[in-house]
Each structure stands twice: as structure tokens, then as C-alpha cells.
Write a protein that holds these residues in place. Structure first.
Motif, short mmCIF file in Angstrom:
data_model
loop_
_atom_site.label_atom_id
_atom_site.label_comp_id
_atom_site.label_asym_id
_atom_site.label_seq_id
_atom_site.Cartn_x
_atom_site.Cartn_y
_atom_site.Cartn_z
N ILE A 146 0.93 -1.25 0.16
CA ILE A 146 -0.17 -0.05 -0.16
C ILE A 146 0.96 1.35 0.01
O ILE A 146 0.57 2.04 -0.78
CB ILE A 146 -0.84 -0.05 1.20
N GLY A 169 0.24 2.48 -3.61
CA GLY A 169 -1.24 2.99 -3.33
C GLY A 169 -2.21 2.04 -3.48
O GLY A 169 -2.16 1.04 -4.01
N VAL A 170 -3.27 2.18 -2.74
CA VAL A 170 -4.64 1.47 -2.64
C VAL A 170 -5.14 1.08 -4.00
O VAL A 170 -5.85 0.29 -4.11
CB VAL A 170 -5.29 1.84 -1.56
N ASP A 171 -5.11 2.16 -4.79
CA ASP A 171 -5.98 2.28 -6.13
C ASP A 171 -4.91 1.65 -6.99
O ASP A 171 -5.32 1.56 -8.25
CB ASP A 171 -6.24 3.57 -6.45
N ALA A 172 -4.09 1.15 -7.04
CA ALA A 172 -2.87 0.47 -8.17
C ALA A 172 -2.92 -0.99 -8.05
O ALA A 172 -2.25 -1.62 -9.09
CB ALA A 172 -1.44 1.07 -7.86
N ASP A 192 -5.10 -4.97 -7.13
CA ASP A 192 -6.03 -5.88 -6.59
C ASP A 192 -5.94 -7.23 -6.11
O ASP A 192 -4.69 -7.75 -6.51
CB ASP A 192 -7.27 -5.84 -7.73
N ASP A 205 -1.02 -2.15 -11.12
CA ASP A 205 -0.82 -1.49 -12.28
C ASP A 205 0.35 -0.54 -12.13
O ASP A 205 0.21 0.44 -11.27
CB ASP A 205 -2.10 -0.72 -12.45
N LYS A 249 1.72 4.08 -13.77
CA LYS A 249 1.94 5.53 -13.41
C LYS A 249 3.63 5.56 -13.52
O LYS A 249 3.91 6.87 -13.53
CB LYS A 249 1.41 5.45 -12.07
#
Length: 288
Positions: A51, A55-58, A60, A83, A86
Motif C-alpha cells: 500500500i 497506493g491502494v488504487d494501484a 487488486d 498497475d 504510473k
């Protein structure tokens, strides 16, 4: 208890920096040790690393259904998709399986024969699968490599003869000895002052050197003092009623040494492996 906030990394600009940040070794004080002596990273710390770095949005995380096999084995597959676009990388998907042998019925005397709740086993096998998948991203991989290197050295034909040479030399303590000492000191909650007094008792004028850069022989002697006490802790911990057992054990040892003993640290330099064996025999009916 102090609040713990995740410090997200916003200083990482390239894939190389991301990879280095994921693979960075963890502080020794957050590691745990398995029964076989090897170290592992608690799963929540593995998640924290993922995390804070990407980051939490990168990413699953997906788990397969728990699979049951013959001889009471369960397995699970964890898939992590990250992912990295970035940082001019690509979407990477890694998967790993983990297995665990489960107990169907409780062996504790007070619950003998009762069906075991499998919830904790399911949680453990999922956590192990996640940690193994995270190793594919570099998180904690260094510990697995150290483990394989240790096993390779032990399989080497000259390993045992080299170890015998070390036992009679002043070579620096091995990594395995240092890890064992750290784990046992942590279990005993041995604070610096008590440790210094213990080392002074064991090594006299060489105590300071033994504390900072112990030789192989010094480490071997120190482990010989710490381990029997940790073994007594295990006797208490694995008993059906640990609180009652602890009182019985300390009463037994107080009578044996003819002095009041009410702490594990107080046993250091007193107990021997032979006494631990006698203790196990004395409390056979009480130990789970």
C-alpha cells in the motif's frame, strides 16, 4: 496505544525506484520466527509495504475458494494484480498457491474430540498465499533467498566439518546464531540492563565485546543459557491452563534452587536442558 498512520511514498518516480522500495529489507524488530528457526514477515506488514509503495488504487487481490484435499490438506491461490503504468511500467499479475494441514478434532484435554473451527486455518492459508504472491513482486523475497542459501550450505558435504571448526574457533557468530539470539531475547523481553548483567556474568571482562560482536563460541554459550528458559516458556504456553501451570513450574523451580523465582529472566544461568527434561517428565499429565 499510539495511532499508526501509513506513510505513503510519493518520492518514487521510476520503476527502478518502485522495485527497490518493494524489495527493501524489513527492520528485524518486526520479523517473526517459525518453529524451524526461519524468519518471516507478518502478513499485515507485507500488505502495508504494498500500500505505501504503490497506493491502494494501484493493485487488486483475489483469492480462490479454499480447496480441500485428502489427508486433511487445504490449499488456496492468491492473485495480485498491480498497475505500474504510473511509473512507465505495465500491469503485472502474479499468483501463488499455499497449503496447510488441518486438524479436524481438538487435542486439548479440555476440548478433546470436539470439532475444530476451521476459520483460523482458512485465514492462515490465505495469508500465506498472499505473502508468497507478494514475493513475486520482490516483497520479502530476500528472506526466502537467505533460507535457500542456508539449506544449500547445509547440504554441502563440507558443511558439518566446517561447523566443527567454528565450534573451537573465535570466528564471528553465524547469522543463524544471531537470529536465534534475537528471537529468544524478544520472547524473554530481556531489557538492555538485564542483558548486560547477564553477559557480565557469562563473559566477565569480555561482556561488552560479546554484546556488540560475539564470537561463535560466545554465541553458542549464550544460546545455551537462553534456550532452556524458552523451553520452559513453551511448557507453560502449551499447557491446558497456562496460568496455573506457570505457578506450579515456578514453585517447582524455587524448591529446586532453594530460592524464590517468579520470572523467566530470573531463571537465566540457573536452568539446564537436563532440568527442562526433568520438568517435562514431572508435569507430563498437565502438559497439553
Amino acid at each position: 496505544m499510539a495511532d499508526h498512520f501509513l506513510e505513503l511514498r510519493d518520492d518514487l518516480k521510476t520503476m527502478k525506484e518502485i522495485q527497490e522500495a518493494l524489495a527493501e529489507p524489513f527492520p528485524e524488530n518486526i520479523l517473526d520466527q517459525q518453529e524451524n528457526g526461519y524468519w518471516f514477515i507478518p502478513v499485515e506488514r507485507v500488505k502495508e509495504r504494498l500500500i505505501t509503495v504503490v497506493g491502494v488504487d494501484a493493485f487488486d487481490v483475489e483469492y480462490s475458494d479454499i480447496r480441500h484435499h485428502e489427508e486433511d490438506w487445504i490449499t488456496c491461490t492468491c492473485t495480485i494484480t498491480v498497475d505500474f503504468s504510473k511509473w512507465n511500467g505495465r500491469i503485472k499479475k502474479v499468483s501463488q498457491d499455499s497449503g496447510l494441514k488441518i486438524a479436524r478434532h481438538n487435542k486439548n484435554e479440555e476440548k478433546l474430540g470436539q470439532i475444530v473451527d476451521l476459520g483460523s486455518a482458512y485465514k492462515s492459508v490465505k495469508s500465506a498465499a498472499f505473502s508468497k504472491a507478494a514475493q513475486e513482486l520482490g516483497i520479502g523475497l530476500y528472506l526466502q533467498l537467505e533460507k535457500k542459501n542456508d539449506q544449500s550450505r547445509q547440504n554441502n558435504k563440507g558443511y558439518q566439518s566446517n561447523q566443527k571448526g567454528k565450534n573451537s574457533s573465535n570466528n564471528e557468530a553465524s547469522d543463524g546464531q544471531k537470529k536465534a539470539i534475537y528471537a529468544m531475547e524478544k520472547r524473554l523481553a530481556l531489557d538492555p540492563d538485564k542483558k548486560n548483567r547477564l553477559l557480565t556474568t557469562l563473559f566477565s571482562s569480555n561482556a561488552k565485546q560479546a554484546a556488540t560482536k560475539p564470537t561463535y563460541n560466545q554465541a553458542d554459550k549464550y544460546i545455551g543459557v537462553l534456550k532452556p528458559v524458552c523451553d520452559i516458556m513453551d511448557i507453560v504456553k502449551h499447557s491446558p491452563n497456562s496460568k496455573e501451570m506457570k505457578g506450579m513450574v515456578f514453585n517447582f523451580l524455587s524448591q529446586h534452587f532453594q530460592k524464590k523465582i517468579n520470572s523467566y529472566v530470573g531463571l537465566l544461568t540457573l536452568v539446564t536442558p537436563e532440568l527442562v527434561d526433568d520438568l517435562k517428565k514431572s508435569f507430563t499429565s498437565k502438559v497439553a
